[in-house]
Write a protein that holds these residues in place. Structure first.
Motif, PDB file in Angstrom:
ATOM      1  N   ASP A   1       0.820  -1.107   0.090  1.00 16.72           N
ATOM      2  CA  ASP A   1      -0.137   0.000   0.005  1.00 16.72           C
ATOM      3  C   ASP A   1       0.849   1.105   0.213  1.00 16.72           C
ATOM      4  OD1 ASP A   1      -2.163  -1.356  -0.092  1.00 16.72           O
ATOM      5  OD2 ASP A   1      -2.388  -1.310   2.293  1.00 16.72           O
TER       6      ASP A   1
ATOM      7  N   GLY B   1      -3.635   0.597  -3.694  1.00 12.35           N
ATOM      8  CA  GLY B   1      -2.818   0.759  -2.809  1.00 12.35           C
ATOM      9  C   GLY B   1      -3.379   1.826  -1.476  1.00 12.35           C
TER      10      GLY B   1
ATOM     11  N   GLY C   1      -5.225   0.758   0.898  1.00 13.03           N
ATOM     12  CA  GLY C   1      -5.291   0.035   2.463  1.00 13.03           C
ATOM     13  C   GLY C   1      -6.844  -0.066   2.637  1.00 13.03           C
TER      14      GLY C   1
END
Length: 214
Positions: free
Chosen positions: A134, A158, A160
């Motif tokens: 991430d 990315g 999260g």
């Protein structure tokens, strides 16, 4: 219970694949930003759209973790669902046209949030990529057939927020088209298809097939 539709956007020629999209047609059911964010997180789609004025095409786009001023596959999907000539987004007016089996939008590259466009030597290398850590929004791509404008791509948000890979990403396709300056036929994710074409004065068209999932 909030009513919502589920679309699949940028389907393959056989009707498979595509990126799921949640659409709340009656945005007044979920009026507040906190409530919209909570519902988008609960549904877990890469994006959920709230329609605030169906006649004028006023929409509000959320990921599971944030609000977006513009996004590609939500606009392509909602444009098809509402069948309006224009969508009104915080980024600006998005042109819409329906052309047989395809739904098209016209938008601008500067509306797209930052993306890292990362080219690879071959489609096979793109297909073999693991999900990166991430922190950066990565659009991995390679030519399948440069002369024909055929591209193989995968997208890794990315953020999260539970969406490790985005199956079909109109905004990133728009950015790549603007950078390369040519029409593209993109296969993304497991098999979704996106079509693009640069237009005069900095506009780019992005199109694909849309289906109502439920």
């Amino acid at each position: 219970m909030t009513d919502y539709d589920v679309l699949r956007v940028f389907c393959a020629p056989n009707g498979g694949y595509g990126n799921e999209l949640g659409v709340v047609r009656e945005g007044s059911q979920v009026p507040g930003a906190e409530e919209r964010q909570a519902l988008a997180a609960k549904l877990g789609f890469s994006e959920t759209v709230f329609v605030d004025d169906p006649e004028r095409g006023v929409i509000d786009i959320w990921t599971p973790g944030t609000r977006l001023p513009f996004a590609g596959h939500p606009c392509v999907g909602v444009g098809w669902l509402l069948d309006v000539p224009e969508l009104v987004t915080p980024a600006g007016p998005v042109g819409v046209r329906l052309d047989g089996e395809f739904s098209w939008i016209e938008a601008r590259a500067e509306w797209v949030p930052p993306r890292t466009l990362r080219q690879y030597p071959s489609a096979r290398e793109v297909e073999a990529l693991p999900v990166p850590p991430d922190g950066a929004w990565v659009y991995a791509w390679a030519w399948e057939d440069e002369a024909a404008g055929r591209v193989r791509a995968r997208a890794f948000p990315g953020r999260g927020d539970g969406v490790a890979e985005d199956e079909a990403t109109g905004a990133a396709a728009l950015l790549l088209t603007e950078r390369l300056g040519r029409a593209l036929n993109i296969t993304q994710g497991l098999g979704s298809q996106l079509l693009t074409a640069p237009q005069p004065h900095g506009w780019v068209e992005v199109g694909g097939r849309v289906q109502l999932e439920r």
